[in-house]
Design an enzyme around this catalytic site. Structure first.
Site, PDB file in Angstrom:
ATOM      1  N   ILE A 183       0.813  -1.130   0.105  1.00  0.00           N
ATOM      2  CA  ILE A 183       0.074  -0.141  -0.109  1.00  0.00           C
ATOM      3  C   ILE A 183       0.700   1.240  -0.207  1.00  0.00           C
ATOM      4  CG2 ILE A 183      -1.744   1.229   1.205  1.00  0.00           C
ATOM      5  CD1 ILE A 183      -2.553  -1.443   2.692  1.00  0.00           C
ATOM      6  N   SER A 184       0.660   2.136  -0.840  1.00  0.00           N
ATOM      7  CA  SER A 184       1.332   3.410  -0.934  1.00  0.00           C
ATOM      8  C   SER A 184       2.867   3.046  -1.124  1.00  0.00           C
ATOM      9  CB  SER A 184       1.097   4.176   0.106  1.00  0.00           C
ATOM     10  OG  SER A 184       1.501   5.528  -0.063  1.00  0.00           O
ATOM     11  N   SER A 185       3.745   3.548  -0.228  1.00  0.00           N
ATOM     12  CA  SER A 185       5.171   3.067  -0.201  1.00  0.00           C
ATOM     13  C   SER A 185       5.386   1.690  -0.444  1.00  0.00           C
ATOM     14  CB  SER A 185       5.810   3.674   1.197  1.00  0.00           C
ATOM     15  OG  SER A 185       7.271   3.422   0.990  1.00  0.00           O
ATOM     16  N   PHE A 207      -1.279  -1.042  -4.406  1.00  0.00           N
ATOM     17  CA  PHE A 207      -2.327   0.101  -4.005  1.00  0.00           C
ATOM     18  C   PHE A 207      -1.857   1.210  -3.846  1.00  0.00           C
ATOM     19  CE2 PHE A 207      -3.983  -4.358  -2.561  1.00  0.00           C
ATOM     20  CZ  PHE A 207      -5.369  -4.380  -2.877  1.00  0.00           C
ATOM     21  N   HIS A 324      -6.498   8.786  -1.804  1.00  0.00           N
ATOM     22  CA  HIS A 324      -5.093   8.073  -1.581  1.00  0.00           C
ATOM     23  C   HIS A 324      -5.601   6.870  -0.697  1.00  0.00           C
ATOM     24  CE1 HIS A 324      -0.880   7.047  -2.018  1.00  0.00           C
ATOM     25  NE2 HIS A 324      -0.965   6.829  -0.574  1.00  0.00           N
TER      26      HIS A 324
END
Length: 457
Positions: A183-185, A207, A324
């Protein structure tokens, strides 16, 4: 607790409700902040103080306690001092699959464990989950340094690869079923892992991420504003070349990729979604035109590339009006379907590119011609193909027929012409090229068709 006999510290982290993770970062890296997912997969009473951490006895076991989040130390080469957390279900299968679940900025391995359903799904299906955890101040994974963007270059990907190797040794894990999700990073790291280690990972699910190499920096910064703002735009070939450069000369199968993104993402802007699609369709040698489009849930648009089934080479899910922090309960189950780890899922889709290649060269003093016959040995019709191979040193293609060739030397990709892009099962296509050489006039020795290794005769 180490397969090499070193004494490891074992810490059991109780499953608890997810702590509040929605604070803002004071540094520029705050832009990567992803609030922790809302659904905790598993809970148990919280233990505090010394009782929450139990040191391993002198003769530490070589496996983690079942059904408990466990920290493993001494797992192997770890240049960036990552922590490794492991979840092994009571009902772990023989030769289990492995899912690497990578956290967001400001997160941790235990937070990813508490805030996603992968542990409870592991209880159901018997796979093992690895939760890497960053120790640097930003709590963000390194997806930008030159070391991170090449195989074996150092930094976080090397440590995560060591975690996978430790689990493979310790639990005799199935090396053909190693997966990454984040997720994200962690989504960015998923892209990086699949680029650096295509021979390790079978598939990934990202994601709210960005393409491999998009966040690259050379000044030591972890942040790339152009990429986060969605202004880094490349052709599919350029994006694919960034991935291929991470492991020069690799011609084996490439992992499948699933990407998720919200249209209102204000941290890693929505154009990154399209750039990821361009990158991975190119890497996997499939058309950018979707093979199937549907809406599995209100506000979602799902496109599949290269195949229409649940295990297409590339699957992309766009969430209309979502920002986000898009991860929600139930999405992990869809990831497992894409990975093929849910027992209720369908059998694997025929992958494009099962093939045989026959190649010969006819040489003279400084030049040669190469004749290549591609045979589809799979059971599915191939609609659009890319044949990748490495020219021997000193050879440079000057022209060709039956395909377009790029680049002219090194790792070359031959892309079908308009008239020969379809290859029926057991059918063949002939192509060829003319090249200069510096003394070595031999043919290439290995080929991949749409990311799948071919037999060569």
């Amino acid at each position: 607790m180490s397969a090499t006999g070193s004494s490891n510290t074992v810490r059991r982290s109780s499953r608890s409700g997810l702590a509040v993770l929605f604070g803002a970062l004071v540094s520029l890296l705050a832009a990567l902040l992803l609030g922790a997912p809302g659904a905790a997969a598993r809970t148990e009473p919280t233990t505090s103080g010394a009782a929450a951490r139990t040191a391993a006895p002198a003769a530490a076991p070589t496996v983690a306690p079942a059904a408990a989040l466990t920290e493993v130390t001494g797992f192997g080469t770890n240049p960036s001092n990552l922590q490794m957390y492991l979840y092994v279900p009571d009902s772990v299968t023989a030769n289990p699959a492995v899912v690497v679940a990578v956290h967001y900025c400001t997160g941790s391995g235990p937070a990813m464990y508490s805030g996603t359903e992968y542990a409870s799904l592991a209880d159901r299906y018997g796979f093992i989950v690895v939760y890497p955890s960053v120790t640097r101040a930003s709590k963000c994974f390194d997806v930008s340094s030159p070391q991170a963007l090449r195989r074996g270059g150092g930094s976080d990907p090397v440590g995560i690869k060591s975690m996978v190797d430790w689990v493979t040794r310790t639990y005799s894990a199935d090396t053909s079923r190693i997966f990454a999700t984040g997720i994200s990073s962690g989504a960015m790291m998923t892209n990086v892992l699949l680029g650096d280690y295509p021979d390790v990972f079978a598939a990934g699910a990202a994601f709210s991420g960005v393409p491999f190499g998009c966040f690259a920096t050379t000044d030591g910064s972890e942040w790339n504003s152009a990429c986060s703002g969605g202004t880094v735009i490349h052709t599919p070939q350029e994006w694919g070349n960034l991935v291929r450069t991470a492991y020069p000369g690799y011609t084996g199968p490439r992992p499948r990729m699933q990407v998720w993104h919200g249209t209102e993402d204000d941290v890693l802007r929505y154009p990154n979604f399209g750039e990821e699609i361009k990158q991975w369709t190119n890497v996997l040698g499939v058309s950018q035109t979707p093979a199937a489009t549907d809406s599995p849930q209100s506000g979602w648009t799902r496109t599949r590339y290269g195949s229409t089934g649940d295990r297409a080479p590339v699957e992309a899910i766009s969430l209309q009006g979502v920002g986000h922090n898009l991860y929600a309960y139930g999405m992990a189950a869809r990831v497992l379907t894409f990975f093929g780890l849910d027992s209720s899922g369908p059998g694997p889709q025929p992958q494009p590119g099962a093939c045989k290649v026959t190649v010969t060269t006819n040489a003279w003093s400084t030049g040669l011609t190469g004749s290549v016959t591609i045979t589809n040995t799979g059971t599915a019709r191939i609609e659009g193909w890319k044949l990748a191979f490495t020219l021997p040193s000193g050879q440079t293609i000057t022209n060709g027929w039956g395909a377009s060739y790029a680049p002219a030397s090194g790792v070359v990709t031959a892309t079908n012409a308009t008239y020969n892009g379809t290859i029926a099962p057991n059918a063949s296509v002939g192509i060829g090229y003319q090249a200069n050489h510096g003394g070595n006039s031999g043919p290439p020795t290995a080929f991949t068709l749409n990311g799948t290794a071919c037999s060569v005769s």
